[in-house]
Write a protein that holds these residues in place. Structure first.
Motif, PDB file in Angstrom:
ATOM      1  N   LEU A   1      52.868  72.201   7.998  1.00 41.89           N
ATOM      2  CA  LEU A   1      52.042  71.890   7.009  1.00 41.89           C
ATOM      3  C   LEU A   1      52.494  70.712   6.088  1.00 41.89           C
ATOM      4  CD1 LEU A   1      49.579  72.916   5.045  1.00 41.89           C
ATOM      5  CD2 LEU A   1      51.151  74.303   3.827  1.00 41.89           C
ATOM      6  N   ALA A   2      53.954  70.654   5.925  1.00 39.90           N
ATOM      7  CA  ALA A   2      54.630  69.494   5.431  1.00 39.90           C
ATOM      8  C   ALA A   2      54.381  68.185   6.099  1.00 39.90           C
ATOM      9  CB  ALA A   2      55.915  69.851   5.283  1.00 39.90           C
ATOM     10  N   SER A   3      54.523  68.185   7.458  1.00 40.53           N
ATOM     11  CA  SER A   3      54.220  67.095   8.235  1.00 40.53           C
ATOM     12  C   SER A   3      52.893  66.580   8.016  1.00 40.53           C
ATOM     13  CB  SER A   3      54.698  67.195   9.797  1.00 40.53           C
ATOM     14  OG  SER A   3      53.852  68.082  10.492  1.00 40.53           O
ATOM     15  N   ALA A   4      51.815  67.638   8.049  1.00 44.80           N
ATOM     16  CA  ALA A   4      50.310  67.044   8.001  1.00 44.80           C
ATOM     17  C   ALA A   4      49.997  66.564   6.781  1.00 44.80           C
ATOM     18  CB  ALA A   4      49.551  68.552   8.316  1.00 44.80           C
ATOM     19  N   THR A   5      50.762  67.141   5.720  1.00 48.23           N
ATOM     20  CA  THR A   5      50.726  66.645   4.413  1.00 48.23           C
ATOM     21  C   THR A   5      51.262  65.273   4.187  1.00 48.23           C
ATOM     22  OG1 THR A   5      50.676  68.789   3.464  1.00 48.23           O
ATOM     23  CG2 THR A   5      50.998  66.937   1.801  1.00 48.23           C
ATOM     24  N   LEU A   6      52.314  64.737   4.818  1.00 46.72           N
ATOM     25  CA  LEU A   6      53.134  63.587   4.879  1.00 46.72           C
ATOM     26  C   LEU A   6      52.190  62.608   5.648  1.00 46.72           C
ATOM     27  CD1 LEU A   6      56.691  64.350   5.216  1.00 46.72           C
ATOM     28  CD2 LEU A   6      55.752  63.319   3.212  1.00 46.72           C
ATOM     29  N   ALA A   7      51.851  63.109   6.666  1.00 45.44           N
ATOM     30  CA  ALA A   7      50.752  62.096   7.583  1.00 45.44           C
ATOM     31  C   ALA A   7      49.688  62.032   6.711  1.00 45.44           C
ATOM     32  CB  ALA A   7      50.488  63.050   8.953  1.00 45.44           C
ATOM     33  N   ALA A   8      48.949  62.479   6.062  1.00 44.73           N
ATOM     34  CA  ALA A   8      47.614  62.021   5.307  1.00 44.73           C
ATOM     35  C   ALA A   8      47.973  61.470   4.036  1.00 44.73           C
ATOM     36  CB  ALA A   8      47.352  63.507   4.801  1.00 44.73           C
ATOM     37  N   CYS A   9      49.213  61.329   3.427  1.00 48.01           N
ATOM     38  CA  CYS A   9      49.581  60.397   2.526  1.00 48.01           C
ATOM     39  C   CYS A   9      49.944  58.878   3.185  1.00 48.01           C
ATOM     40  CB  CYS A   9      50.708  60.933   1.758  1.00 48.01           C
ATOM     41  SG  CYS A   9      50.521  62.501   0.778  1.00 48.01           S
TER      42      CYS A   9
ATOM     43  N   PRO B   1      56.194  53.832   6.883  1.00 50.33           N
ATOM     44  CA  PRO B   1      56.609  54.884   7.837  1.00 50.33           C
ATOM     45  C   PRO B   1      57.658  55.806   7.105  1.00 50.33           C
ATOM     46  CG  PRO B   1      57.686  52.840   8.853  1.00 50.33           C
ATOM     47  CD  PRO B   1      56.814  52.479   7.667  1.00 50.33           C
ATOM     48  N   VAL B   2      57.618  56.923   7.241  1.00 53.25           N
ATOM     49  CA  VAL B   2      58.572  57.896   6.432  1.00 53.25           C
ATOM     50  C   VAL B   2      59.509  58.094   7.356  1.00 53.25           C
ATOM     51  CG1 VAL B   2      58.466  60.331   5.312  1.00 53.25           C
ATOM     52  CG2 VAL B   2      56.482  58.836   5.410  1.00 53.25           C
TER      53      VAL B   2
END
Length: 78
Positions: free
Chosen positions: A9-17, A65-66
Protein backbone atom coordinates in the motif's frame (compact mmCIF):
# COMPACT_ATOMS: atom_id res chain seq x y z
CA UNK A 1 0.96 -10.93 6.09
CA UNK A 2 -0.24 -7.53 7.25
CA UNK A 3 3.28 -6.14 6.94
CA UNK A 4 3.42 -7.11 3.28
CA UNK A 5 0.03 -5.49 2.73
CA UNK A 6 1.18 -2.23 4.34
CA UNK A 7 4.40 -2.21 2.31
CA UNK A 8 2.45 -2.75 -0.91
CA UNK A 9 0.00 0.00 0.00
CA UNK A 10 2.81 2.44 0.85
CA UNK A 11 4.70 1.71 -2.37
CA UNK A 12 1.53 2.15 -4.45
CA UNK A 13 0.88 5.49 -2.76
CA UNK A 14 4.43 6.68 -3.41
CA UNK A 15 4.22 5.58 -7.04
CA UNK A 16 1.03 7.55 -7.51
CA UNK A 17 2.69 10.67 -6.09
CA UNK A 18 5.65 10.39 -8.46
CA UNK A 19 3.52 10.79 -11.58
CA UNK A 20 0.78 13.18 -12.43
CA UNK A 21 -1.00 15.11 -15.14
CA UNK A 22 0.60 18.02 -16.95
CA UNK A 23 -1.96 20.57 -18.07
CA UNK A 24 -1.51 22.76 -21.17
CA UNK A 25 -3.53 25.63 -22.62
CA UNK A 26 -2.61 28.14 -25.31
CA UNK A 27 -5.77 30.28 -25.36
CA UNK A 28 -4.09 33.38 -23.84
CA UNK A 29 -1.14 33.17 -26.26
CA UNK A 30 -3.49 32.96 -29.26
CA UNK A 31 -5.53 35.92 -27.99
CA UNK A 32 -2.33 38.03 -27.60
CA UNK A 33 -1.08 37.21 -31.12
CA UNK A 34 -2.09 40.06 -33.48
CA UNK A 35 -1.86 37.73 -36.50
CA UNK A 36 -4.75 35.73 -35.04
CA UNK A 37 -7.07 38.75 -34.68
CA UNK A 38 -8.91 38.05 -37.94
CA UNK A 39 -10.86 34.84 -37.61
CA UNK A 40 -12.43 32.94 -40.55
CA UNK A 41 -15.92 34.03 -41.54
CA UNK A 42 -17.26 30.52 -42.11
CA UNK A 43 -17.07 27.57 -39.69
CA UNK A 44 -15.40 25.23 -42.22
CA UNK A 45 -12.60 27.61 -43.23
CA UNK A 46 -9.14 26.48 -42.10
CA UNK A 47 -7.35 28.23 -39.24
CA UNK A 48 -3.58 28.75 -39.15
CA UNK A 49 -1.77 26.26 -36.90
CA UNK A 50 -0.42 29.11 -34.71
CA UNK A 51 -3.96 30.45 -34.20
CA UNK A 52 -5.64 27.18 -33.24
CA UNK A 53 -6.69 27.12 -29.60
CA UNK A 54 -5.87 23.89 -27.78
CA UNK A 55 -6.04 22.71 -24.21
CA UNK A 56 -5.77 19.38 -22.46
CA UNK A 57 -3.65 17.23 -20.21
CA UNK A 58 -0.84 14.73 -20.64
CA UNK A 59 0.04 12.10 -18.07
CA UNK A 60 3.66 12.51 -17.04
CA UNK A 61 5.74 9.84 -15.31
CA UNK A 62 8.81 12.05 -15.14
CA UNK A 63 8.90 12.63 -11.42
CA UNK A 64 11.87 12.71 -9.11
CA UNK A 65 12.84 9.16 -8.17
CA UNK A 66 12.21 8.29 -4.55
CA UNK A 67 15.27 7.03 -2.67
CA UNK A 68 14.21 4.37 -0.18
CA UNK A 69 17.72 3.20 0.65
CA UNK A 70 17.83 5.13 3.92
CA UNK A 71 21.22 6.70 3.11
CA UNK A 72 21.51 10.36 3.98
CA UNK A 73 22.07 12.63 1.01
CA UNK A 74 25.03 14.95 0.70
CA UNK A 75 24.41 18.62 1.52
CA UNK A 76 23.98 20.84 -1.51
CA UNK A 77 26.58 23.43 -2.43
CA UNK A 78 25.15 26.93 -2.50
Amino acid sequence: MRTILWIALASATLAACASGPEYFDNHAAVDRNPACASRPDHPNMPVAADCEKTSGARWSNEGKPVDLSGAKSKPRDR
